[in-house]
Each structure stands twice: as structure tokens, then as C-alpha cells.
Design an enzyme around this catalytic site. Structure first.
Site: not given
Ligand code: EPZ
Length: 417
Positions: A22-23, A116, A121, A305, A397
Site C-alpha cells: 500500500k505505502n 488514520c 500529523r 506500523d 484500507r
Molecule cells: C507513512 O506516513 C506511512 N503512510 C505510515 O503508514 C507510516 O506509519 C509512516 O510513514 C511512518 O513510517 C504512507 O506511506 C501512506 P511520516 P507519513 O511523514 O508519511 C511527523 C500505515 O499504517 N511529521 O514519516 O504520514 C509525523 O507527525 C500508515 O500504513 C511532521 O511533524 O509519516 C510523525 O510523527 C500509518 N511534519 C513523523 O513525522 C511533517 O510535515 C513521521 O511521519 C511530516 C511528518
């Protein structure tokens, strides 16, 4: 109202083939907007998040056909640059369309993404980086109004190795003059898969999968063909389900290397693990040993995850495990539901203490997010008696044919809806 019904206590055994990730497929589908033409994407799972992403592509003007697990995305002709809030709010990775649409249209109008609820986020790192490349981004009435007439390559340092921000910068930088270097980039395998797709379109991305990614902009992009990598979190889910029921499983079409962190913990739990070229075999002990601690980290650390999957699996084990969630603020929603099944879990902020019990009992529980929902399925398989899992739509999802695959492994599980 749809629900999943499980009669637990059956030991799982057999083999399961893992579908596309998915990701990885979501940002890859977004990237098809960048090059005009007919793209062919293989190993595309039938997930509700994929359907929403296709809705967004069609809203932007693409034509999509599906043949089994192959999607053909035709982005020929004029494309739009506006994505309605109703679609943006349906999933988190809708934000990746920002980099893609800016590359194709030099302008974009989107709202904040959904996805989610795992705590705050924000997308501040995405916006900050795109502004550093030269994009003009205004926030008006909940929408982001973006223009990118001229983007210029730059060194960009990410405060957090955000997966989404790394992906958005990679897409936008393809349209920048000169070289962009992302420092402290996310190293997840899904980033590498996206880079492979971009390079197959003619882009020039190097270092993906490491913390320094370099993009040489302004390459001519053309439509392409790609096979999506296997889903390492789906593979982990089946491994945990087999371990939770004292079973044995052969997980096929996976990349064992992507599973190193979770396999290490499963081995600490007493599971016998055999890795093949593209398969992993696991044989579980009757009672799982409790590893002292699990701490989620960016890749190659233990994936956030997989956290709720292990939380559920370890509710039946011989000791106590401390789990620390370092990526998201509130990702223990499944814990409250597991307590209804007789689990012993205490939560203190980002730390969960799971005290293993000998027996779980079936109960009526509700999924509240994707991985938390899958965790409830794992606990239900290990529990005595009947469990009813409400709101299964969260699970679909990210999982295709979950019930059918588990039935083939010997589970008594059905979808009702
Ligand atoms: C991706 O989400 C995945 N989703 C998530 O999988 C996964 O949990 C996550 O990466 C971490 O591995 C997809 O790829 C669609 P991040 P993403 O930006 O890109 C903070 C699942 O279950 N942050 O790496 O949203 C954020 O709040 C899903 O399949 C900021 O502060 O994750 C978090 O604490 C859930 N500002 C951390 O960074 C930003 O602009 C990591 O988020 C962006 C992120």
C-alpha cells in the site's frame, strides 16, 4: 453494519502469498500524473486506499482500467490541478499529489490530507521544503494554493526523516532546475520503490533508501511500467497471526531483508525463522517468550506500523514487554479493545506495558485505525470463543482478501456485511 466474526483457538498453518505494498503503490500512482501517457502498474492490491487514489487521479483527468492486479493509468491530455477536500480527507498519502501536480501543472490547489488518526500529523515539513525549492504556497480557507513556475535545486535538510515529505520533495525536485539533495531523508523501502518508478520514467534519482537522496531535475519524463514491491507490513501481520496461535507459516513473495527488524523480535519470542530468497518460514513455540522491550524507529528500525500487531500478539506470552512508540503520539487505540478480551496492558503516554496472560476470551471490539484493526484480528485468532470486530472498513484500507487467506491457513473467520 459490516463486521468480522472470528471463532478463535485454531492453530494456523500453511502458506500465503503477499500482495503489493500500500505505502509504495499510493505515491507511485500519484507520480503517474508527472508524465503524460499510458502507465502500467503491476502488483496493485485491491484496497480502499487504492480506490480513493484512483478517484483522485480520475478527478485530475486520468483514465484508469484494472486487469487483475494490474492498473493502467492514462494521463494523456489536459490534467486538472485541483483536488477537492472530500477526496483529500479520505487518506494521508493524498498529500503526495502536491509534488506530482506541481511538476505537471506548475500549480496545485489541495487541502490538508486525512488518514488514520495516530495523533497530530502535520505537513509542515512538506510545505517548508517545497517553499525552499521556490514554490509559492498560500493557505486560504483551509486550502493550500500553490504555484511553482520556477523551482531550483537545493540542499534540503529534514528535521524528521518523514516518509511523506521525502516522497513529495523527490517528486517536486524532478521539475527543479539543478540538483536537489535531501539530507536526513526517510530510508523506507517504499521510498526506493518510488525512486525506481521515477527513474523508469526518465528521472534521475540516486541514494533512495539511504538518508541522502539526490535528484537531478528537468529530465524529460515519459510514461512507464513498474511492478510494486511486496507489502512488508502485511507479511508481518500473517507472521504475527501464526505466532499468536502457536502455528507455522510460509510467507511467499516477500523481501526478507525488509523484515529484518520484526524477524529479530519474533526470534526473541522463541519462533524458529527460516529465510529464503523471496519467502520466510516461521514455526512458533506453544507459548511465546516476552521480549524485554520493543521501540519503534524509522527504517531500518522496528516499524511503527507493526507496533499494534506485536502489542496484540504479546498479550498471550510468558512475561512482560515494554513497548515505546517514538513515531506517533497516540497509536495505542487497540489497547482499550484488547483489554475487553482479557489482556493486561497499561499505557503511559508513548509507553505500553504488556503483561502476558495464558488466555484471551472472545469479545465485541471495534477497529479504530488500520493496523489497530489488524491487531484485533490477531488477538481474536488467539482467543477462546467468538469475537465480533466492528468497523472492519479500517482494515480493508490496507489488506486484500484477509479473511480468505486466514481461512486457507485454518482460521474460523468470516466477513459479514
Ligand atoms: C507513512 O506516513 C506511512 N503512510 C505510515 O503508514 C507510516 O506509519 C509512516 O510513514 C511512518 O513510517 C504512507 O506511506 C501512506 P511520516 P507519513 O511523514 O508519511 C511527523 C500505515 O499504517 N511529521 O514519516 O504520514 C509525523 O507527525 C500508515 O500504513 C511532521 O511533524 O509519516 C510523525 O510523527 C500509518 N511534519 C513523523 O513525522 C511533517 O510535515 C513521521 O511521519 C511530516 C511528518
Amino acid at each position: 453494519m459490516s463486521r468480522i466474526l472470528v471463532n478463535g483457538g485454531h492453530r494456523l498453518s500453511g502458506c500465503v502469498k503477499i500482495h503489493g505494498a500500500k505505502n509504495a503503490v499510493l505515491p507511485i500512482l500519484a507520480a503517474t500524473v508527472m508524465a503524460e501517457g499510458v502507465h502500467t502498474i503491476h502488483n496493485c492490491p485491491k484496497l480502499s486506499d487504492v480506490s480513493v487514489t484512483c478517484e483522485i487521479l480520475e478527478k485530475l483527468g486520468a483514465h484508469i482500467t484494472r486487469d487483475g492486479d494490474t492498473l493502467v493509468v492514462d494521463t494523456t491530455g489536459e490534467m486538472e490541478s485541483f483536488i477537492p477536500e472530500s477526496l483529500m480527507r479520505k487518506l494521508r498519502s493524498s498529500v503526495i499529489f502536491l509534488g506530482a501536480v506541481l511538476t505537471r501543472k506548475k500549480e496545485a490547489k489541495i487541502s490538508a490530507p486525512g488518514g488514520c488518526e495516530l495523533g497530530p500529523r502535520p505537513i509542515d515539513l512538506h510545505i517548508k521544503a517545497l517553499r525552499e525549492l521556490g514554490a509559492d504556497i498560500k493557505e486560504e480557507h483551509g486550502y493550500l494554493i500553490c504555484r511553482a513556475d520556477n523551482l531550483y535545486g537545493k540542499d534540503i535538510h529534514l528535521d524528521i526523516p518523514s516518509v511523506g515529505a521525502t516522497e513529495n520533495i523527490m517528486l517536486a525536485a524532478c521539475n527543479a532546475d539543478g540538483v536537489t539533495t535531501i539530507k536526513n531523508a526517510a530510508c523506507e523501502p517504499e521510498i526506493e520503490d518510488l525512486a525506481n518508478f521515477l527513474n523508469s520514467m526518465g528521472a534521475c534519482v540516486s541514494g533512495a533508501g539511504t538518508s541522502t537522496v539526490t535528484i537531478v531535475g528537468k529530465q524529460e519524463l515519459k510514461a512507464s511500467e513498474h511492478k510494486v514491491m511486496p507489502d512488508r507490513i502485511v507479511a508481518t501481520t500473517y507472521l504475527c497471526a501464526a505466532a499468536a496461535t502457536g502455528g507455522e507459516i510460509d510467507v511467499l513473495d516477500v523481501c526478507p531483508e525488509h523484515l529484518s527488524a520484526v524477524l529479530a523480535v519474533l526470534s526473541d519470542c522463541g519462533c524458529r525463522i527460516i529465510k529464503g530468497k523471496d519467502r520466510v518460514m516461521l514455526k512458533a513455540p506453544q507459548i511465546l517468550k516476552s521480549p524485554a522491550a520493543i521501540k519503534t524507529m524509522p527504517y531500518p528500525g522496528f516499524p511503527t506500523d507493526a507496533q499494534s500487531l506485536f502489542l496484540a500478539m504479546l498479550t498471550k506470552s510468558d512475561g512482560t514487554t515494554m513497548i515505546t512508540e517514538t513515531i506517533f503520539e497516540s497509536r495505542y487505540k487497540a489497547a482499550g479493545e484488547l483489554l475487553r478480551m482479557g489482556a493486561k496492558i497499561s499505557i503511559n503516554g508513548r509507553v505500553a506495558l504488556v503483561k502476558g496472560v495464558n488466555k484471551l476470551s472472545g469479545a465485541c471490539v471495534s477497529a479504530q485505525d488500520l493496523r489497530g484493526g489488524a491487531a484485533l484480528v490477531i488477538a481474536a485468532l488467539a482467543a477462546d470463543g467468538k469475537t465480533v470486530i466492528n468497523s472492519p472498513e479500517f482494515i480493508y484500507r490496507g489488506y486484500e482478501n484477509l479473511e480468505e487467506n486466514l481461512q486457507r491457513l485454518g482460521a474460523d473467520i468470516v466477513y459479514e456485511g
